[in-house]
Write an enzyme that holds these catalytic residues in place. Structure first.
Site, PDB file in Angstrom:
ATOM      1  CB  ALA A   1      -0.881  -0.020   1.235  1.00 44.45           C
TER       2      ALA A   1
ATOM      3  N   GLY B   1       0.617  -5.042   0.850  1.00 45.88           N
ATOM      4  CA  GLY B   1      -0.580  -5.130   0.009  1.00 45.88           C
ATOM      5  C   GLY B   1      -0.301  -5.788  -1.342  1.00 45.88           C
TER       6      GLY B   1
ATOM      7  CD  GLU C   1      -2.351  -7.695   2.865  1.00 48.96           C
ATOM      8  OE1 GLU C   1      -1.946  -6.542   2.583  1.00 48.96           O
ATOM      9  OE2 GLU C   1      -3.064  -7.932   3.853  1.00 48.96           O
TER      10      GLU C   1
ATOM     11  CD  GLU D   1       1.794  -5.652   5.660  1.00 48.48           C
ATOM     12  OE1 GLU D   1       2.614  -6.545   5.969  1.00 48.48           O
ATOM     13  OE2 GLU D   1       1.029  -5.750   4.686  1.00 48.48           O
TER      14      GLU D   1
HETATM   15  N1  COA Z   1       4.615   3.141  -0.465  1.00 49.07           N
HETATM   16  C1  COA Z   1       5.034   4.330  -0.932  1.00 49.07           C
HETATM   17  N2  COA Z   1       6.209   4.517  -1.559  1.00 49.07           N
HETATM   18  C2  COA Z   1       6.984   3.435  -1.725  1.00 49.07           C
HETATM   19  C3  COA Z   1       6.629   2.160  -1.270  1.00 49.07           C
HETATM   20  C4  COA Z   1       5.370   2.027  -0.617  1.00 49.07           C
HETATM   21  N3  COA Z   1       4.919   0.855  -0.152  1.00 49.07           N
HETATM   22  N4  COA Z   1       7.615   1.293  -1.558  1.00 49.07           N
HETATM   23  C5  COA Z   1       8.559   2.005  -2.200  1.00 49.07           C
HETATM   24  N5  COA Z   1       8.186   3.309  -2.286  1.00 49.07           N
HETATM   25  C6  COA Z   1       8.900   4.410  -2.934  1.00 49.07           C
HETATM   26  C7  COA Z   1      10.097   4.860  -2.083  1.00 49.07           C
HETATM   27  O1  COA Z   1       9.681   5.756  -1.066  1.00 49.07           O
HETATM   28  C8  COA Z   1      10.941   5.524  -3.146  1.00 49.07           C
HETATM   29  O2  COA Z   1      10.390   6.800  -3.432  1.00 49.07           O
HETATM   30  P1  COA Z   1      11.380   8.088  -3.650  1.00 49.07           P
HETATM   31  O3  COA Z   1      12.242   7.708  -4.825  1.00 49.07           O
HETATM   32  O4  COA Z   1      10.438   9.210  -3.930  1.00 49.07           O
HETATM   33  O5  COA Z   1      12.166   8.222  -2.368  1.00 49.07           O
HETATM   34  C9  COA Z   1      10.691   4.653  -4.390  1.00 49.07           C
HETATM   35  O6  COA Z   1       9.467   3.967  -4.148  1.00 49.07           O
HETATM   36  C10 COA Z   1      11.775   3.608  -4.612  1.00 49.07           C
HETATM   37  O7  COA Z   1      11.915   2.844  -3.422  1.00 49.07           O
HETATM   38  P2  COA Z   1      13.282   2.688  -2.617  1.00 49.07           P
HETATM   39  O8  COA Z   1      12.943   2.383  -1.187  1.00 49.07           O
HETATM   40  O9  COA Z   1      14.169   3.853  -2.873  1.00 49.07           O
HETATM   41  O10 COA Z   1      13.880   1.393  -3.331  1.00 49.07           O
HETATM   42  P3  COA Z   1      14.905   0.340  -2.703  1.00 49.07           P
HETATM   43  O11 COA Z   1      15.352  -0.517  -3.836  1.00 49.07           O
HETATM   44  O12 COA Z   1      15.947   1.015  -1.874  1.00 49.07           O
HETATM   45  O13 COA Z   1      14.035  -0.561  -1.676  1.00 49.07           O
HETATM   46  C11 COA Z   1      12.070  -1.809  -1.003  1.00 49.07           C
HETATM   47  C12 COA Z   1      12.981  -1.357  -2.165  1.00 49.07           C
HETATM   48  C13 COA Z   1      10.892  -2.542  -1.598  1.00 49.07           C
HETATM   49  C14 COA Z   1      12.856  -2.777  -0.082  1.00 49.07           C
HETATM   50  C15 COA Z   1      11.622  -0.577  -0.192  1.00 49.07           C
HETATM   51  O14 COA Z   1      11.097   0.374  -1.108  1.00 49.07           O
HETATM   52  C16 COA Z   1      10.560  -0.867   0.835  1.00 49.07           C
HETATM   53  O15 COA Z   1      10.857  -1.395   1.895  1.00 49.07           O
HETATM   54  N6  COA Z   1       9.309  -0.485   0.540  1.00 49.07           N
HETATM   55  C17 COA Z   1       8.211  -0.586   1.465  1.00 49.07           C
HETATM   56  C18 COA Z   1       7.733  -2.000   1.617  1.00 49.07           C
HETATM   57  C19 COA Z   1       6.627  -2.064   2.634  1.00 49.07           C
HETATM   58  O16 COA Z   1       6.808  -1.813   3.818  1.00 49.07           O
HETATM   59  N7  COA Z   1       5.442  -2.421   2.164  1.00 49.07           N
HETATM   60  C20 COA Z   1       4.275  -2.561   2.990  1.00 49.07           C
HETATM   61  C21 COA Z   1       3.494  -1.325   2.966  1.00 49.07           C
HETATM   62  S1  COA Z   1       2.027  -1.470   3.953  1.00 49.07           S
END
Ligand code: COA
Length: 258
Positions: free
Chosen positions: A67, A112, A115, A135
């Site tokens: 999400a 999400g 999911e 989460e």
């Molecule tokens: N919601 C909003 N933005 C998200 C996102 C999410 N779930 N997942 C990634 N992004 C955004 C990042 O904030 C970043 O934005 P920016 O460039 O404006 O800073 C962009 O997507 C790229 O992500 P980034 O974190 O820089 O890539 P990465 O390769 O370093 O890491 C992940 C990849 C997937 C490990 C990391 O993005 C992450 O942990 N995301 C969240 C996962 C999560 O907790 N999901 C459950 C949500 S309820």
């Protein structure tokens, strides 16, 4: 056909490919994307020319990274339960679709996103896919049906471990525990999903519909589980832990939970 940039559709010979397309945010599900998915699933079910669907993510990095966390920050605390119920309802539509829906998981399927994949009838993954329910690191819990579908699919102990640790698993481990049915090379993913779907679409339509309905009924009565999840998600959404977890993610730092 619905026109949207954030969710692309391609209809070829009765097969609808739905591509979540917010690559710069790793295809995270914001409100707009969720609503578009709902509209397209309704279209799949109501349009006689569409016989099945594949859901995938744009680019080679993410299926859906969860999400949209940025929308969590300013959402009123008491909105958590509604957010959860909205996601649950859309993903239930996917699970209960009369027509077959396969997830083609091309990269991160987190929160999400995992999911969403779980709500599809089954999953095919690229070798580069990664799955997780992280989460807990944000001070919340899966709220779009993950606490219900993940234990049913891979067993309660493995699901608990994934959700409690927030750790990601790779495609091979996802295959080993039954989260995905097949793994293939990234460049072969869509073709593999299409071939599988064409086999399914060659089967009689009415019997397929009855098969999906009956197999879903094997899950039994689920209302209490989903209600419990939505209430619990709502409770977490108004907690200090959620404020710290979400703020830390957006500030790109480690959360400091008390
Ligand atoms: N919601 C909003 N933005 C998200 C996102 C999410 N779930 N997942 C990634 N992004 C955004 C990042 O904030 C970043 O934005 P920016 O460039 O404006 O800073 C962009 O997507 C790229 O992500 P980034 O974190 O820089 O890539 P990465 O390769 O370093 O890491 C992940 C990849 C997937 C490990 C990391 O993005 C992450 O942990 N995301 C969240 C996962 C999560 O907790 N999901 C459950 C949500 S309820």
């Amino acid at each position: 056909m619905i026109q949207s940039n954030s969710v692309l559709q391609n209809l070829t010979d009765g097969l609808m490919t739905i591509t979540i397309n917010r690559q710069e945010k790793l295809n995270a599900l914001n409100n707009e994307v969720l609503s578009e998915i709902e509209k397209i699933i309704d279209l799949v079910n109501n349009h006689s020319e569409i016989r099945g669907a594949i859901i995938t993510g744009a680019g080679d990095k993410a299926f859906v990274a969860g999400a949209d966390i940025s929308e969590f920050l300013n959402a009123p605390n008491d909105q958590g339960i509604e957010l959860s119920k909205k996601g649950q309802a859309i993903f239930l539509k996917i699970e209960q679709s009369k027509k077959p829906i396969i997830a083609a998981v091309n990269g991160y399927a987190l929160g999400g996103g995992c999911e969403l994949a779980l709500s599809c009838h089954f999953r095919i993954a690229s070798e580069q896919a990664k799955f997780g329910q992280p989460e807990i690191n944000l001070g919340i819990i899966p709220g779009y049906g993950g606490t219900q579908r993940l234990p049913r699919l891979i067993g309660k102990g493995r699901a608990m471990e994934m959700m409690m640790t927030g750790e990601l698993i790779n495609a091979e481990d996802a295959y080993r525990v039954g989260l995905v049915n097949t793994i293939c090379k990234p460049e072969e993913l869509l073709h593999t999903a299409e071939v599988k779907m064409r086999t399914i679409l060659s089967k009689p339509k009415f019997a397929l519909e009855q098969l999906i309905k009956s197999t879903n009924a094997s899950d039994g009565e689920q209302k209490i589980g989903y209600q419990t999840e939505a209430n619990a998600f709502g409770e977490c959404f108004s907690s200090d832990e959620k404020t710290e977890g979400v703020t830390a993610f957006l500030e790109k730092r480690k959360p400091n939970f008390k």
